[in-house]
Design a protein around this motif. Structure first.
Motif, PDB file in Angstrom:
ATOM      1  N   GLU A  61       0.843  -1.191   0.000  1.00  0.00           N
ATOM      2  CA  GLU A  61       0.000   0.000   0.000  1.00  0.00           C
ATOM      3  C   GLU A  61       0.883   1.247   0.000  1.00  0.00           C
ATOM      4  O   GLU A  61       1.841   1.328   0.763  1.00  0.00           O
ATOM      5  N   PRO A  62       0.574   2.233  -0.836  1.00  0.00           N
ATOM      6  CA  PRO A  62       1.419   3.443  -0.863  1.00  0.00           C
ATOM      7  C   PRO A  62       1.155   4.329   0.350  1.00  0.00           C
ATOM      8  O   PRO A  62       0.020   4.679   0.644  1.00  0.00           O
ATOM      9  N   GLY A  63       2.222   4.668   1.064  1.00  0.00           N
ATOM     10  CA  GLY A  63       2.091   5.644   2.143  1.00  0.00           C
ATOM     11  C   GLY A  63       2.290   7.042   1.583  1.00  0.00           C
ATOM     12  O   GLY A  63       2.195   7.261   0.367  1.00  0.00           O
ATOM     13  N   LEU A  64       2.554   8.011   2.455  1.00  0.00           N
ATOM     14  CA  LEU A  64       2.916   9.333   1.951  1.00  0.00           C
ATOM     15  C   LEU A  64       4.208   9.217   1.144  1.00  0.00           C
ATOM     16  O   LEU A  64       5.097   8.454   1.511  1.00  0.00           O
ATOM     17  N   PRO A  65       4.332   9.948   0.043  1.00  0.00           N
ATOM     18  CA  PRO A  65       5.575   9.877  -0.738  1.00  0.00           C
ATOM     19  C   PRO A  65       6.771  10.357   0.082  1.00  0.00           C
ATOM     20  O   PRO A  65       6.686  11.365   0.785  1.00  0.00           O
ATOM     21  N   ILE A  66       7.868   9.619  -0.016  1.00  0.00           N
ATOM     22  CA  ILE A  66       9.081   9.921   0.744  1.00  0.00           C
ATOM     23  C   ILE A  66      10.174  10.378  -0.204  1.00  0.00           C
ATOM     24  O   ILE A  66      10.454   9.716  -1.214  1.00  0.00           O
ATOM     25  N   ILE A  67      10.791  11.505   0.112  1.00  0.00           N
ATOM     26  CA  ILE A  67      12.005  11.947  -0.583  1.00  0.00           C
ATOM     27  C   ILE A  67      13.150  11.735   0.400  1.00  0.00           C
ATOM     28  O   ILE A  67      13.178  12.355   1.475  1.00  0.00           O
ATOM     29  N   ALA A  68      14.064  10.829   0.079  1.00  0.00           N
ATOM     30  CA  ALA A  68      15.143  10.469   0.993  1.00  0.00           C
ATOM     31  C   ALA A  68      16.430  11.192   0.619  1.00  0.00           C
ATOM     32  O   ALA A  68      16.843  11.183  -0.538  1.00  0.00           O
ATOM     33  N   ILE A  69      17.055  11.809   1.630  1.00  0.00           N
ATOM     34  CA  ILE A  69      18.333  12.496   1.452  1.00  0.00           C
ATOM     35  C   ILE A  69      19.322  11.880   2.442  1.00  0.00           C
ATOM     36  O   ILE A  69      19.385  12.280   3.609  1.00  0.00           O
ATOM     37  N   PRO A  70      20.078  10.858   2.011  1.00  0.00           N
ATOM     38  CA  PRO A  70      20.994  10.185   2.941  1.00  0.00           C
ATOM     39  C   PRO A  70      22.210  11.037   3.254  1.00  0.00           C
ATOM     40  O   PRO A  70      22.727  11.754   2.399  1.00  0.00           O
ATOM     41  N   THR A  71      22.673  10.931   4.506  1.00  0.00           N
ATOM     42  CA  THR A  71      23.873  11.661   4.924  1.00  0.00           C
ATOM     43  C   THR A  71      24.985  10.707   5.351  1.00  0.00           C
ATOM     44  O   THR A  71      26.011  11.150   5.872  1.00  0.00           O
ATOM     45  N   THR A  72      24.776   9.414   5.146  1.00  0.00           N
ATOM     46  CA  THR A  72      25.821   8.420   5.377  1.00  0.00           C
ATOM     47  C   THR A  72      25.923   7.530   4.141  1.00  0.00           C
ATOM     48  O   THR A  72      24.950   7.374   3.401  1.00  0.00           O
ATOM     49  N   ALA A  73      27.105   6.943   3.950  1.00  0.00           N
ATOM     50  CA  ALA A  73      27.313   6.006   2.844  1.00  0.00           C
ATOM     51  C   ALA A  73      27.329   4.610   3.430  1.00  0.00           C
ATOM     52  O   ALA A  73      28.386   4.084   3.775  1.00  0.00           O
ATOM     53  N   GLY A  74      26.140   4.042   3.601  1.00  0.00           N
ATOM     54  CA  GLY A  74      26.102   2.749   4.257  1.00  0.00           C
ATOM     55  C   GLY A  74      24.811   1.982   4.139  1.00  0.00           C
ATOM     56  O   GLY A  74      24.773   0.892   3.584  1.00  0.00           O
ATOM     57  N   THR A  75      23.718   2.537   4.645  1.00  0.00           N
ATOM     58  CA  THR A  75      22.510   1.718   4.765  1.00  0.00           C
ATOM     59  C   THR A  75      21.832   1.457   3.425  1.00  0.00           C
ATOM     60  O   THR A  75      21.190   0.435   3.247  1.00  0.00           O
ATOM     61  N   GLY A  76      21.946   2.410   2.496  1.00  0.00           N
ATOM     62  CA  GLY A  76      21.228   2.261   1.232  1.00  0.00           C
ATOM     63  C   GLY A  76      19.731   2.379   1.379  1.00  0.00           C
ATOM     64  O   GLY A  76      18.977   2.103   0.441  1.00  0.00           O
ATOM     65  N   SER A  77      19.272   2.828   2.559  1.00  0.00           N
ATOM     66  CA  SER A  77      17.833   2.853   2.830  1.00  0.00           C
ATOM     67  C   SER A  77      17.066   3.744   1.864  1.00  0.00           C
ATOM     68  O   SER A  77      15.858   3.582   1.669  1.00  0.00           O
ATOM     69  N   GLU A  78      17.766   4.686   1.235  1.00  0.00           N
ATOM     70  CA  GLU A  78      17.113   5.593   0.288  1.00  0.00           C
ATOM     71  C   GLU A  78      16.601   4.879  -0.960  1.00  0.00           C
ATOM     72  O   GLU A  78      15.787   5.432  -1.703  1.00  0.00           O
ATOM     73  N   VAL A  79      17.051   3.629  -1.194  1.00  0.00           N
ATOM     74  CA  VAL A  79      16.648   2.912  -2.398  1.00  0.00           C
ATOM     75  C   VAL A  79      16.127   1.512  -2.083  1.00  0.00           C
ATOM     76  O   VAL A  79      16.084   0.648  -2.955  1.00  0.00           O
ATOM     77  N   THR A  80      15.696   1.283  -0.835  1.00  0.00           N
ATOM     78  CA  THR A  80      15.226  -0.056  -0.471  1.00  0.00           C
ATOM     79  C   THR A  80      13.755  -0.059  -0.088  1.00  0.00           C
ATOM     80  O   THR A  80      13.206   0.957   0.344  1.00  0.00           O
ATOM     81  N   ARG A  81      13.170  -1.230  -0.201  1.00  0.00           N
ATOM     82  CA  ARG A  81      11.760  -1.425   0.174  1.00  0.00           C
ATOM     83  C   ARG A  81      11.652  -2.092   1.542  1.00  0.00           C
ATOM     84  O   ARG A  81      10.757  -2.907   1.782  1.00  0.00           O
ATOM     85  N   PHE A  82      12.572  -1.754   2.428  1.00  0.00           N
ATOM     86  CA  PHE A  82      12.600  -2.323   3.772  1.00  0.00           C
ATOM     87  C   PHE A  82      12.667  -1.217   4.819  1.00  0.00           C
ATOM     88  O   PHE A  82      13.194  -0.131   4.560  1.00  0.00           O
ATOM     89  N   THR A  83      12.163  -1.514   5.991  1.00  0.00           N
ATOM     90  CA  THR A  83      12.465  -0.726   7.177  1.00  0.00           C
ATOM     91  C   THR A  83      12.546  -1.683   8.347  1.00  0.00           C
ATOM     92  O   THR A  83      11.950  -2.761   8.320  1.00  0.00           O
ATOM     93  N   ILE A  84      13.304  -1.288   9.369  1.00  0.00           N
ATOM     94  CA  ILE A  84      13.466  -2.124  10.556  1.00  0.00           C
ATOM     95  C   ILE A  84      13.169  -1.266  11.779  1.00  0.00           C
ATOM     96  O   ILE A  84      13.828  -0.260  12.016  1.00  0.00           O
ATOM     97  N   ILE A  85      12.162  -1.678  12.542  1.00  0.00           N
ATOM     98  CA  ILE A  85      11.742  -0.950  13.732  1.00  0.00           C
ATOM     99  C   ILE A  85      11.754  -1.926  14.910  1.00  0.00           C
ATOM    100  O   ILE A  85      11.227  -3.037  14.810  1.00  0.00           O
ATOM    101  N   THR A  86      12.351  -1.513  16.018  1.00  0.00           N
ATOM    102  CA  THR A  86      12.445  -2.382  17.191  1.00  0.00           C
ATOM    103  C   THR A  86      11.211  -2.250  18.075  1.00  0.00           C
ATOM    104  O   THR A  86      10.778  -1.136  18.400  1.00  0.00           O
ATOM    105  N   ASP A  87      10.641  -3.396  18.445  1.00  0.00           N
ATOM    106  CA  ASP A  87       9.600  -3.440  19.472  1.00  0.00           C
ATOM    107  C   ASP A  87      10.317  -3.585  20.807  1.00  0.00           C
ATOM    108  O   ASP A  87      10.798  -4.670  21.154  1.00  0.00           O
ATOM    109  N   GLU A  88      10.419  -2.488  21.536  1.00  0.00           N
ATOM    110  CA  GLU A  88      11.230  -2.500  22.750  1.00  0.00           C
ATOM    111  C   GLU A  88      10.600  -3.308  23.878  1.00  0.00           C
ATOM    112  O   GLU A  88      11.267  -3.622  24.869  1.00  0.00           O
ATOM    113  N   THR A  89       9.318  -3.672  23.736  1.00  0.00           N
ATOM    114  CA  THR A  89       8.693  -4.489  24.784  1.00  0.00           C
ATOM    115  C   THR A  89       9.253  -5.901  24.821  1.00  0.00           C
ATOM    116  O   THR A  89       9.179  -6.579  25.842  1.00  0.00           O
TER     117      THR A  89
END
Length: 385
Positions: free
Chosen positions: A127-155
């Motif tokens: 499902e499309p969320g709000l459109p995201i414009i990604a501006i990375p400031t590190t050379a590492g995660t590649g998150s600006e071009v991936t279809r993944f996210t990782i969120i921790t459930d701290e419980t």
């Protein structure tokens, strides 16, 4: 057999392309973005620069700057509430992987509601969320071009992998100038993260011709330049190569998936708050040694792409050189052991069964050339000590 390739609609690569943000928003028909970032980006003045460009084009905006390293359900909550209650038509993510990952989650939860756990893998979020414009400031995660996210459930200290085209940014502005001020530790951790992305994409059971081409290109850029940017952060040529390499590695693993290193890395981060790239670095030599027998030619290709082996080296020689390089890289980039990082040995070993179970549940180890049992993963964790 076909391969579905998912990419941002717009990618601009080069020095100072982050200044193009107002034009990108205009082209997308977006008039009021929410900037998602962190306190460090605010302190360093990056967000003021972005804001100045928006104001010069009479674009209204608000800022959510409470994202944290290794984002959690709680850390994104206020951002989700801002989107749900506001009239934003886009999200601008500025920072490393954590702000961009946070933005992806906020874009979906703010629009559709529910809990983050509702969107974790194996659910595929298209499902499309709000459109995201990604501006990375590190050379590492590649998150600006991936279809993944990782969120921790701290419980329960679980890093939840969330997957789908709904998390893919619509645009990425890849500006290596934004990495020039990165400190050596962050440079090293994010750089090894990018190298791991490229290697795992190349050896993944889901690899394809397209992802292979991106992974090999990424390794050719990262291999010769990672040490250079660690020792001299002002080396613009090396910074540019690392930034492009990171993006290509992100494209590769987004379209081929990561494997065992990432599956094992996430629980270490969740339980012991080790930065993601650093836990990847801790694991990469031993996991590579474990995996080579199942894909020796593939790993030999990695050694040659990185630049530590030549075409005249045999497969066995290339893989020996690859393992030597990964170990030498960790030494030179001051990658600590879990003990030197400050983790208590008894607590670490006590958590191994749960970490092994979480690693398997993530799905990533199933992409590995040699698919490990839960017991084998537990043994690999123990070998880190």
């Amino acid at each position: 057999m076909s391969s579905q390739i998912i990419l941002p609609r717009i990618m601009q690569v080069g020095a100072s392309v982050s200044t193009e943000l107002p034009n990108i928003l205009h082209d997308l028909g977006c008039k009021k973005p929410l900037i998602v970032t962190d306190k460090v980006m605010m302190k360093l003045g990056y967000i003021q620069g972005v804001a100045d460009h928006l104001m010069s084009h009479n674009i209204a905006y608000d800022v959510f700057d409470d994202t944290v390293p290794e984002p959690t359900v709680t850390s994104i909550k206020a951002g989700v509430e801002m989107v749900a209650a506001g009239d934003y038509d886009a999200i601008v993510a500025v920072g490393g992987g954590s702000p961009i990952d946070s933005a992806k989650a906020i874009a979906i939860l703010g629009k559709y509601g529910g809990e983050m756990r509702d969107y974790k893998f194996p659910r595929i979020v298209n499902e499309p969320g709000l459109p995201i414009i990604a501006i990375p400031t590190t050379a590492g995660t590649g998150s600006e071009v991936t279809r993944f996210t990782i969120i921790t459930d701290e419980t329960c200290d679980e890093k939840m992998l969330c997957v789908g085209t709904g998390f893919m940014p619509i645009a990425a502005l890849i500006d290596y100038n934004l990495t020039l001020s990165l400190p050596p530790r962050t440079t090293a951790d994010t750089g090894i993260d990018a190298l791991t992305h490229a290697m795992e994409a190349y050896v993944s059971k889901k690899a394809n011709q397209y992802s292979d081409s991106q992974a090999i290109a990424a390794m050719r850029l990262i291999g010769p330049n990672l040490r250079a940017v660690f020792h001299d952060g002002c080396n613009q040529q090396a910074r540019e190569a690392m930034m492009l390499g990171s993006t290509l590695a992100g494209i590769a693993f987004s379209n081929a998936s990561v494997a065992l290193v990432h599956g094992m890395s996430r629980p270490i981060g969740a339980f012991f708050h080790v930065p993601h790239g650093l836990s990847n670095a801790m694991l990469l030599p031993n996991v590579t040694a474990f995996s080579i027998p199942a894909a020796p030619e593939r790993y030999a290709d990695c050694a040659r792409a990185i630049g530590v082996a030549s075409e005249s080296d045999s497969t066995e020689q290339a893989n020996e050189k690859l393992l030597e390089e990964l170990r030498a890289l960790n030494l030179e980039l001051n990658v600590p052991t879990p003990e030197k990082f400050g983790i208590n040995k008894d607590v670490f070993f006590d958590k191994i069964p749960m970490m092994a179970a979480q690693a398997v549940a993530s799905g990533s180890p199933a992409n590995n050339p040699k698919v490990p049992s839960e017991a084998e993963i537990a043994k690999l964790y123990a070998q880190l000590w």
